[in-house]
Design a protein around this motif. Structure first.
Motif, short mmCIF file in Angstrom:
data_model
loop_
_atom_site.label_atom_id
_atom_site.label_comp_id
_atom_site.label_asym_id
_atom_site.label_seq_id
_atom_site.Cartn_x
_atom_site.Cartn_y
_atom_site.Cartn_z
N LEU A 1 0.83 -1.20 0.00
CA LEU A 1 0.00 0.00 0.00
C LEU A 1 0.87 1.25 0.00
O LEU A 1 1.93 1.28 0.63
N ASN A 2 0.41 2.26 -0.68
CA ASN A 2 1.13 3.53 -0.74
C ASN A 2 1.05 4.21 0.63
O ASN A 2 -0.04 4.51 1.11
N PRO A 3 2.20 4.49 1.27
CA PRO A 3 2.17 5.13 2.59
C PRO A 3 1.83 6.62 2.50
O PRO A 3 1.66 7.28 3.51
N TYR A 4 1.75 7.17 1.30
CA TYR A 4 1.44 8.58 1.09
C TYR A 4 0.15 8.70 0.28
O TYR A 4 0.18 8.81 -0.95
N PRO A 5 -1.00 8.68 0.96
CA PRO A 5 -2.28 8.71 0.23
C PRO A 5 -2.48 10.02 -0.52
O PRO A 5 -1.97 11.08 -0.12
N ASN A 6 -3.23 9.96 -1.61
CA ASN A 6 -3.53 11.16 -2.38
C ASN A 6 -4.36 12.16 -1.59
O ASN A 6 -4.25 13.36 -1.78
N HIS A 7 -5.24 11.66 -0.74
CA HIS A 7 -6.13 12.51 0.05
C HIS A 7 -6.04 12.09 1.53
O HIS A 7 -6.91 11.38 2.04
N PRO A 8 -4.99 12.53 2.23
CA PRO A 8 -4.81 12.11 3.62
C PRO A 8 -5.90 12.69 4.53
O PRO A 8 -6.50 13.73 4.24
N SER B 1 -5.61 14.21 7.17
CA SER B 1 -5.26 15.53 7.70
C SER B 1 -5.86 16.66 6.88
O SER B 1 -5.92 17.79 7.33
N GLY B 2 -6.38 16.33 5.70
CA GLY B 2 -7.02 17.33 4.86
C GLY B 2 -8.54 17.22 4.86
O GLY B 2 -9.19 17.74 3.97
N SER B 3 -9.09 16.56 5.87
CA SER B 3 -10.55 16.35 5.92
C SER B 3 -11.23 17.41 6.77
O SER B 3 -10.81 17.70 7.88
N TYR B 4 -12.30 17.95 6.21
CA TYR B 4 -13.10 18.98 6.88
C TYR B 4 -14.58 18.61 6.78
O TYR B 4 -14.99 17.95 5.83
N VAL B 5 -15.36 19.07 7.75
CA VAL B 5 -16.81 18.93 7.69
C VAL B 5 -17.38 20.33 7.49
O VAL B 5 -17.05 21.26 8.24
N LEU B 6 -18.22 20.47 6.49
CA LEU B 6 -18.87 21.74 6.20
C LEU B 6 -20.35 21.59 6.52
O LEU B 6 -21.02 20.69 6.00
N LYS B 7 -20.85 22.45 7.40
CA LYS B 7 -22.27 22.45 7.75
C LYS B 7 -22.85 23.79 7.35
O LYS B 7 -22.43 24.83 7.85
N LEU B 8 -23.82 23.75 6.45
CA LEU B 8 -24.47 24.98 6.03
C LEU B 8 -25.61 25.33 6.98
O LEU B 8 -26.36 24.45 7.41
N HIS B 9 -25.71 26.60 7.30
CA HIS B 9 -26.78 27.11 8.15
C HIS B 9 -28.11 26.97 7.41
O HIS B 9 -28.15 26.99 6.18
N ARG B 10 -29.19 26.85 8.15
CA ARG B 10 -30.51 26.69 7.52
C ARG B 10 -30.88 27.88 6.64
O ARG B 10 -31.69 27.77 5.73
N ASP B 11 -30.28 29.06 6.90
CA ASP B 11 -30.56 30.26 6.11
C ASP B 11 -29.67 30.40 4.87
O ASP B 11 -29.84 31.34 4.11
N ALA B 12 -28.73 29.49 4.70
CA ALA B 12 -27.84 29.56 3.52
C ALA B 12 -28.66 29.34 2.25
O ALA B 12 -29.64 28.59 2.24
N ARG B 13 -28.27 30.02 1.20
CA ARG B 13 -28.92 29.88 -0.10
C ARG B 13 -27.85 29.67 -1.16
O ARG B 13 -27.48 30.60 -1.89
N PRO B 14 -27.31 28.43 -1.23
CA PRO B 14 -26.20 28.16 -2.15
C PRO B 14 -26.50 28.51 -3.61
O PRO B 14 -25.62 28.99 -4.31
N ARG B 15 -27.73 28.31 -4.05
CA ARG B 15 -28.07 28.63 -5.45
C ARG B 15 -27.97 30.12 -5.74
O ARG B 15 -27.78 30.53 -6.87
N LEU B 16 -28.09 30.91 -4.69
CA LEU B 16 -27.96 32.36 -4.83
C LEU B 16 -26.56 32.84 -4.49
O LEU B 16 -26.29 34.04 -4.49
N GLY B 17 -25.68 31.89 -4.15
CA GLY B 17 -24.32 32.25 -3.79
C GLY B 17 -24.19 32.74 -2.35
O GLY B 17 -23.17 33.33 -1.99
N LEU B 18 -25.21 32.51 -1.53
CA LEU B 18 -25.19 32.95 -0.13
C LEU B 18 -24.86 31.77 0.77
O LEU B 18 -25.69 30.88 0.98
N LEU B 19 -23.64 31.75 1.27
CA LEU B 19 -23.20 30.67 2.14
C LEU B 19 -22.96 31.20 3.54
O LEU B 19 -22.34 32.25 3.71
#
Length: 76
Positions: free
Chosen positions: A3-10, A12-30
Protein backbone atom coordinates in the motif's frame (compact mmCIF):
# COMPACT_ATOMS: atom_id res chain seq x y z
CA UNK A 1 1.07 -5.84 -2.98
CA UNK A 2 2.31 -2.82 -1.02
CA UNK A 3 0.00 0.00 0.00
CA UNK A 4 1.13 3.53 -0.74
CA UNK A 5 2.17 5.13 2.59
CA UNK A 6 1.44 8.58 1.09
CA UNK A 7 -2.28 8.71 0.23
CA UNK A 8 -3.53 11.16 -2.38
CA UNK A 9 -6.13 12.51 0.05
CA UNK A 10 -4.81 12.11 3.62
CA UNK A 11 -7.19 12.45 6.57
CA UNK A 12 -5.26 15.53 7.70
CA UNK A 13 -7.02 17.33 4.86
CA UNK A 14 -10.55 16.35 5.92
CA UNK A 15 -13.10 18.98 6.88
CA UNK A 16 -16.81 18.93 7.69
CA UNK A 17 -18.87 21.74 6.20
CA UNK A 18 -22.27 22.45 7.75
CA UNK A 19 -24.47 24.98 6.03
CA UNK A 20 -26.78 27.11 8.15
CA UNK A 21 -30.51 26.69 7.52
CA UNK A 22 -30.56 30.26 6.11
CA UNK A 23 -27.84 29.56 3.52
CA UNK A 24 -28.92 29.88 -0.10
CA UNK A 25 -26.20 28.16 -2.15
CA UNK A 26 -28.07 28.63 -5.45
CA UNK A 27 -27.96 32.36 -4.83
CA UNK A 28 -24.32 32.25 -3.79
CA UNK A 29 -25.19 32.95 -0.13
CA UNK A 30 -23.20 30.67 2.14
CA UNK A 31 -23.10 30.73 5.92
CA UNK A 32 -22.44 27.98 8.40
CA UNK A 33 -19.61 26.21 10.15
CA UNK A 34 -16.49 24.36 9.03
CA UNK A 35 -14.48 21.98 11.23
CA UNK A 36 -11.15 20.27 10.64
CA UNK A 37 -11.64 16.59 11.47
CA UNK A 38 -8.19 15.84 12.89
CA UNK A 39 -7.62 18.92 15.09
CA UNK A 40 -11.20 19.99 15.81
CA UNK A 41 -10.37 23.56 14.79
CA UNK A 42 -13.50 25.30 13.55
CA UNK A 43 -15.13 28.60 12.69
CA UNK A 44 -18.57 29.90 11.91
CA UNK A 45 -18.59 31.86 8.66
CA UNK A 46 -21.05 34.40 7.29
CA UNK A 47 -20.02 34.33 3.62
CA UNK A 48 -18.03 32.35 1.09
CA UNK A 49 -15.09 34.75 1.28
CA UNK A 50 -14.65 34.12 5.03
CA UNK A 51 -15.00 30.37 4.49
CA UNK A 52 -12.38 30.28 1.75
CA UNK A 53 -9.97 32.59 3.61
CA UNK A 54 -10.05 30.41 6.74
CA UNK A 55 -9.79 27.18 4.76
CA UNK A 56 -6.76 28.40 2.80
CA UNK A 57 -5.02 29.63 5.96
CA UNK A 58 -5.81 26.49 7.96
CA UNK A 59 -4.87 24.07 5.18
CA UNK A 60 -1.55 25.88 4.73
CA UNK A 61 -0.84 25.57 8.47
CA UNK A 62 -1.75 21.87 8.47
CA UNK A 63 0.45 21.27 5.44
CA UNK A 64 3.38 23.19 6.96
CA UNK A 65 3.02 21.33 10.26
CA UNK A 66 2.92 17.95 8.53
CA UNK A 67 6.06 18.87 6.62
CA UNK A 68 7.98 19.41 9.85
CA UNK A 69 6.13 16.84 11.96
CA UNK A 70 4.37 19.18 14.40
CA UNK A 71 0.75 19.93 15.18
CA UNK A 72 -0.66 23.29 13.92
CA UNK A 73 -1.64 26.03 16.35
CA UNK A 74 -5.24 25.79 17.47
CA UNK A 75 -7.33 28.17 15.33
CA UNK A 76 -10.75 28.91 16.73
Amino acid sequence: MTLNPYPNHPSSGSYVLKLHRDARPRLGLLCGRIEHIVSGDSIEFANSEALLAWLLQHAAQVHAASSIGTKPDNQE
